[in-house]
Design an enzyme around this catalytic site. Structure first.
Site, mmCIF file in Angstrom:
data_model
loop_
_atom_site.group_PDB
_atom_site.id
_atom_site.type_symbol
_atom_site.label_atom_id
_atom_site.label_comp_id
_atom_site.label_asym_id
_atom_site.label_seq_id
_atom_site.Cartn_x
_atom_site.Cartn_y
_atom_site.Cartn_z
ATOM 1 N N ASP A 81 0.359 -61.115 -26.893
ATOM 2 C CA ASP A 81 0.870 -60.031 -26.040
ATOM 3 C C ASP A 81 2.176 -60.476 -25.362
ATOM 4 O OD1 ASP A 81 0.735 -57.581 -24.701
ATOM 5 O OD2 ASP A 81 -0.421 -58.402 -23.026
ATOM 6 N N HIS A 82 3.187 -59.645 -25.414
ATOM 7 C CA HIS A 82 4.480 -59.903 -24.760
ATOM 8 C C HIS A 82 5.054 -61.291 -25.050
ATOM 9 C CE1 HIS A 82 4.652 -56.200 -22.438
ATOM 10 N NE2 HIS A 82 3.368 -56.350 -22.211
ATOM 11 N N HIS A 179 2.871 -51.918 -15.851
ATOM 12 C CA HIS A 179 1.761 -52.871 -15.787
ATOM 13 C C HIS A 179 1.174 -52.918 -14.372
ATOM 14 C CE1 HIS A 179 3.939 -54.664 -19.370
ATOM 15 N NE2 HIS A 179 2.736 -54.413 -19.823
ATOM 16 N N HIS A 210 1.618 -49.515 -23.569
ATOM 17 C CA HIS A 210 1.290 -50.610 -22.626
ATOM 18 C C HIS A 210 0.950 -49.988 -21.273
ATOM 19 C CE1 HIS A 210 2.575 -54.425 -24.676
ATOM 20 N NE2 HIS A 210 2.844 -53.499 -25.576
ATOM 21 N N ILE A 254 -4.966 -52.611 -22.312
ATOM 22 C CA ILE A 254 -5.721 -52.564 -21.055
ATOM 23 C C ILE A 254 -6.050 -53.986 -20.599
ATOM 24 C CG2 ILE A 254 -7.882 -51.803 -19.986
ATOM 25 C CD1 ILE A 254 -7.821 -49.423 -22.024
HETATM 26 P P1 13P Z 1 -2.330 -52.804 -17.594
HETATM 27 O O1 13P Z 1 -1.715 -53.631 -16.535
HETATM 28 O O2 13P Z 1 -2.198 -51.338 -17.315
HETATM 29 O O3 13P Z 1 -3.742 -53.160 -17.892
HETATM 30 O O4 13P Z 1 -1.489 -53.047 -18.944
HETATM 31 C C1 13P Z 1 -1.781 -54.131 -19.773
HETATM 32 C C2 13P Z 1 -0.746 -54.366 -20.820
HETATM 33 O O5 13P Z 1 0.107 -53.554 -21.080
HETATM 34 C C3 13P Z 1 -0.818 -55.632 -21.545
HETATM 35 O O6 13P Z 1 0.240 -55.800 -22.417
HETATM 36 O O1 G3H Z 2 1.227 -57.067 -19.782
HETATM 37 C C1 G3H Z 2 0.804 -58.084 -19.273
HETATM 38 C C2 G3H Z 2 -0.643 -58.386 -19.388
HETATM 39 O O2 G3H Z 2 -1.363 -57.665 -18.427
HETATM 40 C C3 G3H Z 2 -0.855 -59.866 -19.320
HETATM 41 O O3 G3H Z 2 -0.697 -60.344 -18.034
HETATM 42 O O4 G3H Z 2 0.913 -62.197 -18.322
HETATM 43 O O5 G3H Z 2 -0.605 -62.079 -16.324
HETATM 44 O O6 G3H Z 2 -1.519 -62.643 -18.571
HETATM 45 P P1 G3H Z 2 -0.446 -61.926 -17.796
HETATM 46 ZN ZN ZN Z 3 2.046 -54.878 -21.726
#
Ligand code: 13P
Ligand code: G3H
Ligand code: ZN
Length: 317
Positions: A81-82, A179, A210, A254
């Site tokens: 993720d990201h 987020h 997201h 999520i």
């Molecule tokens: P939320 O913060 O709404 O749960 O989004 C999570 C997300 O986009 C993770 O990449």
């Molecule tokens: O989009 C971000 C996700 O909620 C992950 O969050 O970078 O704190 O693990 P994090």
């Molecule tokens: Zn995200």
């Protein structure tokens, strides 16, 4: 069984969306797998850069590898993720991830394309799929002028060019969400008008949403009643997932909601059982509650009950 998101999206497109859930530890992993298997849903397990660094990335990856044996019925993708370019390349080289997200959305358009393209070339050479992002997610205050708010959203006119030039397999679009637990200050919500325009230009192409936690008010109230201080927390209306799915959203991210379940369970546990110092009683409640939450979400996403159809599809390959 670990699959790519491509296989999941092909089945879901236009009908339902796959839940993409972040995990950081064993308890989240257990709740996640239980909830998905119980609701018979395919899913995406997401590891962020922060999650990989929380302990040691190999610890988290080993939990997921073991889950393949513990939950033989589960069908899921393992997704970064990201990611930045370096982390994407690390995940691609590891051979464990079936999907990576390159998030170069903060870069100018051409630079975002160039970075994404490099990741796509490395990933595709190993059969790994790539999610990219165009537009800027972020909370917008209600008083902000429409033009200013719109400037952050994904430009539908740019989306097609971005996908064609970058070669990405799915596109994360900024359509009004952000987020965290404080998404909207007033009546703002999902920009279906923008989503519709993107789908028109990219018919059949999987889109990603997201910032999709719904921040259940009951959860927030229980947290606050147990000593928390979450004021004005607000999320996405989960009853809108179905509409988004029809418009091409195949992946809904999520994370925050899972953190809220964790927070509520532990705050209530410490409040109601002040003599307890064993981590397992709240841990067990959390796993059960998180599984229940996941099954509920999958119902809203429409992914619940799709597991057998996906399995049959994969068996034909
Ligand atoms: P939320 O913060 O709404 O749960 O989004 C999570 C997300 O986009 C993770 O990449
Ligand atoms: O989009 C971000 C996700 O909620 C992950 O969050 O970078 O704190 O693990 P994090
Ligand atoms: Zn995200």
């Amino acid at each position: 069984m670990i699959v790519t998101t491509k296989e999941l999206f092909a089945h879901a497109y236009g009908t339902y969306a796959i839940g993409a859930y972040n995990i950081n530890n064993l308890e989240q992993a257990m709740g996640l797998f239980r909830g998905n298997v119980e609701s018979k849903a395919p899913f995406i397990i997401q590891l962020s850069k922060g999650a990989r660094a929380y302990t040691d990335k190999r610890m988290l990856e080993a939990i997921i590898r073991t889950a393949v044996d513990v939950f033989p019925d589960a069908i899921f993708a393992v997704h970064l993720d990201h990611g930045d370019e370096e982390t994407c390349m690390d995940c691609i080289a590891s051979g464990f991830y079936s999907s990576v997200m390159i998030d170069a959305s903060a870069e100018p358009f051409d630079e975002n394309i160039a970075i994404t393209r490099r990741v796509v070339e490395a990933a595709h050479a190993k059969g790994i799929v790539v999610e990219a992002e165009l537009g800027k997610l972020g909370g917008v205050e209600e008083h902000v002028a429409v033009a200013e708010a719109d400037a952050k959203l994904t430009d539908p006119a740019q989306a097609k060019e971005f996908v064609e030039r970058s070669g990405c397999d799915s596109l994360a679009c900024a359509i009004g969400t952000s987020h965290g637990a404080y998404k909207f200050t007033g009546s703002q919500g999902l920009r279906f008008d923008v989503l519709e325009e993107i789908q028109k230009r990219l018919p059949g192409f999987p889109l990603v949403m997201h910032g999709s936690s719904s921040v259940p008010q009951e959860e927030v109230e229980r947290i606050n009643a147990a000593g928390g201080q979450l004021k004005g927390a607000k999320g996405v209306d989960e009853n809108q997932f179905a509409r988004a799915a029809k418009l091409g959203v195949t992946k809904v991210n999520i994370d925050t909601d899972g953190r809220l379940v964790w927070c509520r369970v532990h705050r209530e546990s410490f409040r109601d059982d002040p003599e307890n110092f064993d981590l397992r009683p709240p841990g067990k409640v959390f796993m059960a509650e998180y599984a229940k939450f996941i099954a509920h979400k999958n119902g809203k996403l429409g992914s619940a009950g799709q597991l057998d159809a996906i399995r049959a599809l994969l068996a034909k390959k």
